[in-house]
Design a protein around this motif. Sequence first.
Motif, mmCIF file in Angstrom:
data_model
loop_
_atom_site.group_PDB
_atom_site.id
_atom_site.type_symbol
_atom_site.label_atom_id
_atom_site.label_comp_id
_atom_site.label_asym_id
_atom_site.label_seq_id
_atom_site.Cartn_x
_atom_site.Cartn_y
_atom_site.Cartn_z
ATOM 1 N N MET A 229 -4.492 -38.051 13.698
ATOM 2 C CA MET A 229 -3.593 -37.232 14.520
ATOM 3 C C MET A 229 -2.381 -36.816 13.685
ATOM 4 S SD MET A 229 -1.705 -38.165 18.165
ATOM 5 C CE MET A 229 -3.123 -37.870 19.205
ATOM 6 N N LEU A 230 -2.023 -35.530 13.787
ATOM 7 C CA LEU A 230 -0.868 -35.023 13.059
ATOM 8 C C LEU A 230 0.417 -35.663 13.563
ATOM 9 C CD1 LEU A 230 -1.841 -31.248 13.074
ATOM 10 C CD2 LEU A 230 -1.719 -32.701 11.038
ATOM 11 N N SER A 231 1.342 -35.900 12.654
ATOM 12 C CA SER A 231 2.659 -36.413 13.046
ATOM 13 C C SER A 231 3.639 -35.252 13.159
ATOM 14 C CB SER A 231 3.163 -37.435 12.028
ATOM 15 O OG SER A 231 3.345 -36.837 10.759
ATOM 16 N N SER A 232 4.609 -35.392 14.056
ATOM 17 C CA SER A 232 5.528 -34.281 14.316
ATOM 18 C C SER A 232 6.939 -34.779 14.585
ATOM 19 C CB SER A 232 5.043 -33.466 15.524
ATOM 20 O OG SER A 232 5.132 -34.252 16.706
ATOM 21 N N VAL A 233 7.880 -33.869 14.388
ATOM 22 C CA VAL A 233 9.259 -34.035 14.853
ATOM 23 C C VAL A 233 9.585 -32.790 15.667
ATOM 24 C CG1 VAL A 233 11.690 -34.191 14.183
ATOM 25 C CG2 VAL A 233 9.954 -35.469 12.903
ATOM 26 N N PHE A 234 10.146 -32.989 16.843
ATOM 27 C CA PHE A 234 10.440 -31.879 17.752
ATOM 28 C C PHE A 234 11.928 -31.555 17.724
ATOM 29 C CE2 PHE A 234 11.492 -29.819 21.727
ATOM 30 C CZ PHE A 234 10.452 -28.926 21.907
ATOM 31 N N PHE A 235 12.240 -30.272 17.594
ATOM 32 C CA PHE A 235 13.617 -29.788 17.627
ATOM 33 C C PHE A 235 13.793 -28.900 18.861
ATOM 34 C CE2 PHE A 235 12.838 -30.862 13.275
ATOM 35 C CZ PHE A 235 14.061 -31.123 12.663
ATOM 36 N N GLY A 236 14.692 -29.261 19.749
ATOM 37 C CA GLY A 236 14.946 -28.454 20.943
ATOM 38 C C GLY A 236 16.138 -29.011 21.698
ATOM 39 N N THR A 237 16.686 -28.213 22.613
ATOM 40 C CA THR A 237 17.897 -28.647 23.315
ATOM 41 C C THR A 237 17.823 -28.490 24.830
ATOM 42 O OG1 THR A 237 19.274 -28.235 21.365
ATOM 43 C CG2 THR A 237 20.400 -28.312 23.492
ATOM 44 N N PRO A 238 17.614 -27.275 25.391
ATOM 45 C CA PRO A 238 17.751 -27.109 26.835
ATOM 46 C C PRO A 238 16.468 -27.427 27.599
ATOM 47 C CG PRO A 238 17.352 -24.988 25.840
ATOM 48 C CD PRO A 238 17.372 -25.996 24.723
ATOM 49 N N GLU A 239 16.549 -27.264 28.914
ATOM 50 C CA GLU A 239 15.402 -27.515 29.789
ATOM 51 C C GLU A 239 14.195 -26.670 29.403
ATOM 52 O OE1 GLU A 239 14.348 -27.513 34.596
ATOM 53 O OE2 GLU A 239 16.320 -26.850 33.876
ATOM 54 N N PHE A 240 14.444 -25.454 28.922
ATOM 55 C CA PHE A 240 13.357 -24.564 28.511
ATOM 56 C C PHE A 240 12.429 -25.232 27.494
ATOM 57 C CE2 PHE A 240 11.592 -21.254 25.709
ATOM 58 C CZ PHE A 240 11.007 -20.399 26.634
ATOM 59 N N SER A 241 12.963 -26.162 26.692
ATOM 60 C CA SER A 241 12.195 -26.807 25.626
ATOM 61 C C SER A 241 11.251 -27.892 26.124
ATOM 62 C CB SER A 241 13.155 -27.441 24.607
ATOM 63 O OG SER A 241 14.126 -26.539 24.151
ATOM 64 N N LEU A 242 11.439 -28.364 27.353
ATOM 65 C CA LEU A 242 10.757 -29.581 27.784
ATOM 66 C C LEU A 242 9.239 -29.441 27.852
ATOM 67 C CD1 LEU A 242 13.155 -30.960 30.542
ATOM 68 C CD2 LEU A 242 12.823 -31.821 28.216
ATOM 69 N N GLN A 243 8.746 -28.287 28.275
ATOM 70 C CA GLN A 243 7.292 -28.136 28.395
ATOM 71 C C GLN A 243 6.602 -28.197 27.030
ATOM 72 O OE1 GLN A 243 5.206 -27.763 31.106
ATOM 73 N NE2 GLN A 243 6.894 -28.186 32.489
ATOM 74 N N LEU B 239 7.274 -38.446 16.139
ATOM 75 C CA LEU B 239 8.088 -39.433 15.427
ATOM 76 C C LEU B 239 9.531 -39.466 15.914
ATOM 77 C CD1 LEU B 239 6.864 -38.667 11.787
ATOM 78 C CD2 LEU B 239 6.041 -40.466 13.332
ATOM 79 N N ALA B 240 10.066 -38.296 16.262
ATOM 80 C CA ALA B 240 11.481 -38.218 16.639
ATOM 81 C C ALA B 240 11.749 -36.881 17.319
ATOM 82 C CB ALA B 240 12.383 -38.374 15.416
ATOM 83 N N ALA C 221 14.653 -41.619 27.413
ATOM 84 C CA ALA C 221 13.856 -42.238 28.470
ATOM 85 C C ALA C 221 12.513 -42.737 27.937
ATOM 86 C CB ALA C 221 13.631 -41.247 29.606
ATOM 87 N N LYS C 222 11.963 -42.068 26.924
ATOM 88 C CA LYS C 222 10.680 -42.453 26.334
ATOM 89 C C LYS C 222 10.831 -43.488 25.220
ATOM 90 C CE LYS C 222 7.844 -39.384 28.354
ATOM 91 N NZ LYS C 222 6.663 -39.762 29.175
ATOM 92 N N GLY C 223 12.060 -43.766 24.813
ATOM 93 C CA GLY C 223 12.285 -44.695 23.717
ATOM 94 C C GLY C 223 11.924 -44.128 22.361
ATOM 95 N N ILE C 224 11.998 -42.806 22.232
ATOM 96 C CA ILE C 224 11.687 -42.125 20.974
ATOM 97 C C ILE C 224 12.985 -41.883 20.207
ATOM 98 C CG2 ILE C 224 10.817 -39.956 19.987
ATOM 99 C CD1 ILE C 224 8.868 -39.853 22.353
ATOM 100 N N PRO C 225 13.019 -42.109 18.914
ATOM 101 C CA PRO C 225 14.245 -41.871 18.141
ATOM 102 C C PRO C 225 14.785 -40.461 18.362
ATOM 103 C CG PRO C 225 12.630 -42.998 16.796
ATOM 104 C CD PRO C 225 11.933 -42.648 18.068
ATOM 105 N N ALA C 226 16.091 -40.366 18.597
ATOM 106 C CA ALA C 226 16.719 -39.073 18.887
ATOM 107 C C ALA C 226 17.904 -38.866 17.961
ATOM 108 C CB ALA C 226 17.167 -39.016 20.346
ATOM 109 N N LEU D 266 13.550 -38.407 7.914
ATOM 110 C CA LEU D 266 12.493 -37.457 7.586
ATOM 111 C C LEU D 266 11.867 -37.757 6.226
ATOM 112 C CD1 LEU D 266 14.156 -34.136 8.823
ATOM 113 C CD2 LEU D 266 12.393 -35.477 9.984
ATOM 114 N N VAL D 267 12.689 -38.072 5.247
ATOM 115 C CA VAL D 267 12.175 -38.394 3.914
ATOM 116 C C VAL D 267 11.321 -39.651 3.961
ATOM 117 C CG1 VAL D 267 12.844 -39.118 1.598
ATOM 118 C CG2 VAL D 267 14.029 -37.206 2.698
#
Length: 316
Positions: free
Chosen positions: A1-15, A27-28, A54-59, A79-80
């Motif tokens: 499975m590919l690993s990822s980091v998600f970048f986003g801020t508002p409610e629009f990003s949640l989906q 990952l974060a 809430a998910k316990g994911i690094p932020a 990231l490194v």
Amino acid sequence: MLSSVFFGTPEFSLQSLEATYKNSKLLAVVSQPDRPRGRGQKLSPCEVRAWAQAKGIPAFAPESLKKDNPEKTRLLEFLVSNKPDLFIVTAYGLIFPQSFLDLARVGAFNVHGSLLPRWRGAAPIQRALQSGDLKTGVCLQKMIFEMDAGDVFLSREVAVQPEHDANTLASELSKESFLLIEDFFAKFPSGSLQSQKQTPAQITFAEKIKKEEGQWSLLWTPQQLINNVRAFAVWPKVSCQIEGLGEMKILNAARANASNLSPGEILVDINNSRVLLGCAAGDSVELLKVQFPGKAPCVAYDYFQNLGTQTKLRAL
């Protein structure tokens, strides 16, 4: 499975965040710093950061990805150390330097709220509504060091309905972004994804919304007023000064097919239980929902009828 980091801020990003979480090893999460919110203006996390907590994911929430700051240093070290395959970005709001884009092994992919190359930039949903576009959508483009200029891999089209405003259209596009990301992760491992370069002749730019754009103008035609009301429904909203009453926000309006009012003239039509506003081009709109300072939003006719006047008023 590919690993990822998600970048986003508002409610629009949640989906798209949910889809990334479901289909990859997340990952974060990275968002903008906490901002004052609500009546008390207390510092609170944005929707994406709150989801991660809430998910316990690094932020992480650096003030900038370009200028040095402690949170940026902490994020870079993470990231490194973890070497993510992908960055998935949706409405993050900060500029990526090339040095950051290079940290994703496969690349950084951005969910954009339009069908690129139409409406590159900060406000694609609002500009589509303001321009009266009949269709829009979401697309996934590979990020390069130029705003929204990367090759497009996937897109999902949405018809713009007359009842759409910036709130409801954003909500629909956000739901489409979940399906967009799911499609991406389903097709990417097989190598079946095909990218398409953007056609330069079709590029338009969605400039950031300015507060003064919501100030009603005598020069607006009925359709321009209606489009602006829909486009600026979140902020800054369309407003005008009513002689003797103060500022009025126009929250909803419709074509009236009445041509006996001059631009700016307001008629409380008792016989038909409606309020008309004269516009440019010898036409009018019916004001459906309005708001005055210190008052809740209300049906326009109910408010003006309660004033006990049948005379013509004027918008300034």
